[in-house]
Design a protein around this motif. Structure first.
Motif, PDB file in Angstrom:
ATOM      1  N   TYR A  14       0.834  -1.202   0.000  1.00 36.92           N
ATOM      2  CA  TYR A  14       0.000   0.000   0.000  1.00 36.92           C
ATOM      3  C   TYR A  14       0.875   1.262   0.000  1.00 36.92           C
ATOM      4  O   TYR A  14       0.674   2.170  -0.828  1.00 36.92           O
ATOM      5  N   TRP A  15       1.854   1.320   0.909  1.00 38.36           N
ATOM      6  CA  TRP A  15       2.690   2.513   1.006  1.00 38.36           C
ATOM      7  C   TRP A  15       3.573   2.668  -0.240  1.00 38.36           C
ATOM      8  O   TRP A  15       3.813   3.784  -0.698  1.00 38.36           O
ATOM      9  N   GLN A  17       2.798   1.756  -3.249  1.00 42.07           N
ATOM     10  CA  GLN A  17       1.922   2.283  -4.300  1.00 42.07           C
ATOM     11  C   GLN A  17       1.693   3.780  -4.112  1.00 42.07           C
ATOM     12  O   GLN A  17       1.732   4.550  -5.083  1.00 42.07           O
ATOM     13  N   ARG A  18       1.452   4.183  -2.861  1.00 42.69           N
ATOM     14  CA  ARG A  18       1.241   5.615  -2.591  1.00 42.69           C
ATOM     15  C   ARG A  18       2.467   6.440  -2.983  1.00 42.69           C
ATOM     16  O   ARG A  18       2.355   7.557  -3.500  1.00 42.69           O
ATOM     17  N   GLU A  21       2.636   6.983  -6.646  1.00 40.07           N
ATOM     18  CA  GLU A  21       1.603   7.899  -7.122  1.00 40.07           C
ATOM     19  C   GLU A  21       1.972   9.370  -6.898  1.00 40.07           C
ATOM     20  O   GLU A  21       1.315  10.266  -7.448  1.00 40.07           O
ATOM     21  N   LEU A  22       3.000   9.629  -6.112  1.00 45.02           N
ATOM     22  CA  LEU A  22       3.407  11.012  -5.844  1.00 45.02           C
ATOM     23  C   LEU A  22       4.003  11.659  -7.093  1.00 45.02           C
ATOM     24  O   LEU A  22       4.659  10.994  -7.903  1.00 45.02           O
ATOM     25  N   TYR A 232       7.038   7.816   2.459  1.00 46.40           N
ATOM     26  CA  TYR A 232       5.876   8.501   1.880  1.00 46.40           C
ATOM     27  C   TYR A 232       5.631   9.826   2.592  1.00 46.40           C
ATOM     28  O   TYR A 232       5.383  10.855   1.947  1.00 46.40           O
ATOM     29  N   ARG A 236       5.884  13.406   0.722  1.00 48.81           N
ATOM     30  CA  ARG A 236       4.688  14.233   0.602  1.00 48.81           C
ATOM     31  C   ARG A 236       4.912  15.591   1.269  1.00 48.81           C
ATOM     32  O   ARG A 236       4.501  16.624   0.732  1.00 48.81           O
TER      33      ARG A 236
END
Length: 375
Positions: A14-15, A17-18, A21-22, A232, A236
């Motif tokens: 999950y992390w 993938q996140r 996506e950044l 992440y 971000r």
């Protein structure tokens, strides 16, 4: 596979993938301070899984690597010249010092020359050995960061045997990061702070990185999902310029840390300026026994070797670039000796000795050749 392992894998994916996506418009350099982080990153192959724009830089998170040469030399001389039992954490026995050909250069070699030197895994073992040999002085050569120094402080505060003394080489982690940031060219854009240190000292210890230096910062644990969550977070923060200290290890790390451990550290130790091998003197970065516990100070029992040891004070061995690795200036395989003269079987520099040393970790991870390019 257990349900917990499945959950961990799911969270890690999950992390990851996140992170992919950044919208990363430019390269971002993330320093991980801890050797345990570096080991987890390397063994899980996280570098190759992250976007190419993300660079992970190992930092000064190995206490064996930065233990001053003069302290190791002092331990060697005390073990050879005095009727003592010297105990130390296992990795310290193989760290070499700069001496003339034919001289003893490691505690392992001192043991081979007849010194009574014993590897231990915990302070309790030092207490046990002292109680088993009440007529002999036991010198505990104690090197480590806050996580190691906390149980050492507890050992002294709770009443160590009279024949047990400390040859202390303890260090605080955050001043080394502050030193890099003060240099004006720290070589990283974000920081992932060590979860084990934060467990003792509290997450709050790392707020200065955000407040004083405006760098995204997160505390991470030692498994992939925690590290990826921290990556992440800082990425971000960097993108959005919304900076804060993120705790990605909440199951163990509290804002104030461990009050009991912090109290014992304050009770037993003074904070002093201290030398870091290959780096130099860093203000307020070392531990020393305070006057109340001076009877357990090996440097007061055996003062002659302190002066002798200082004459041997030096940097890394000739050709060794461990200092640049520790400071995050180069990767391990960019050292001129990596995989050539320096291997785990025959380490030249301290970073190839310890399981928390970046060179040893990279070797264990399958990187066996040097790029031989110094940044």
């Amino acid at each position: 596979m257990s349900n917990s392992a499945l959950d961990s894998n799911k969270q890690a994916k999950y992390w990851l993938q996140r992170i992919h996506e950044l919208d990363l418009q430019q390269p971002v350099r993330i320093m991980n301070v801890c050797g345990g982080h570096e080991r987890a990153i390397t063994m899980a192959g996280l570098r190759s899984a992250l976007p190419k724009a993300v660079e992970l830089i190992p930092g000064p998170g190995c206490p064996v690597c930065i233990c001053p040469e003069e302290d190791i030399y002092e331990a060697i001389q005390i073990s050879l010249q005095e009727n003592v039992i010297l105990v130390a954490f296992g990795d310290m026995l193989r760290v070499p010092v700069n001496v003339h050909h034919g001289e003893v250069r490691t505690l392992d070699q001192a043991k081979g020359a007849g010194a009574d030197i014993r590897p231990i895994a915990s302070p309790q073992e030092a207490i046990d050995i002292a109680r088993q040999h009440p007529q002999t002085t036991v010198v505990f050569f104690a090197a480590g960061f806050e996580t190691t120094m906390a149980p050492v402080a507890a050992m002294i505060a709770q009443g160590a045997p009279d024949n047990l003394c400390l040859l202390l080489s303890g260090r605080l982690t955050w001043p080394a990061v502050a030193m890099l940031l003060e240099s004006g060219s720290p070589g990283f854009d974000c920081l992932v702070a060590p979860g084990h240190v934060a467990t003792v000292m509290g997450a709050e210890e790392w707020t200065f990185v955000v407040k004083q230096y405006s760098l995204p910062t997160a505390v991470a644990g030692f498994y992939s999902e925690s590290l990826l969550a921290a990556f992440y977070s800082v990425l971000r923060q960097k993108i959005e310029q919304r900076l804060f200290l993120d705790n990605c290890y909440p199951e163990l790390v509290q804002q104030q840390g461990n009050p009991s451990a912090r109290k014992q550290l304050q009770q037993v130790f003074n904070i002093i300026d201290a030398n870091w091998r290959g780096i130099g003197m860093i203000p307020a970065s070392g531990y020393a026994l305070n006057d109340q516990y001076a009877a357990h100070d090996a440097r007061q029992r055996y003062p002659d070797y302190r002066d002798m040891a200082r004459k041997r004070a030096g940097q890394m061995p000739p050709g060794c670039d461990c200092a640049k690795v520790v400071l995050g200036k180069i990767y391990p395989d960019q050292c001129r000796l990596y995989g050539k003269a320096c291997t785990p079987r025959n380490p030249v520099g301290p970073c190839m000795v310890s399981d928390e040393g970046a060179c040893r970790i990279w070797w264990a991870g399958g990187v066996r050749q040097s790029r031989s390019k110094i940044a």
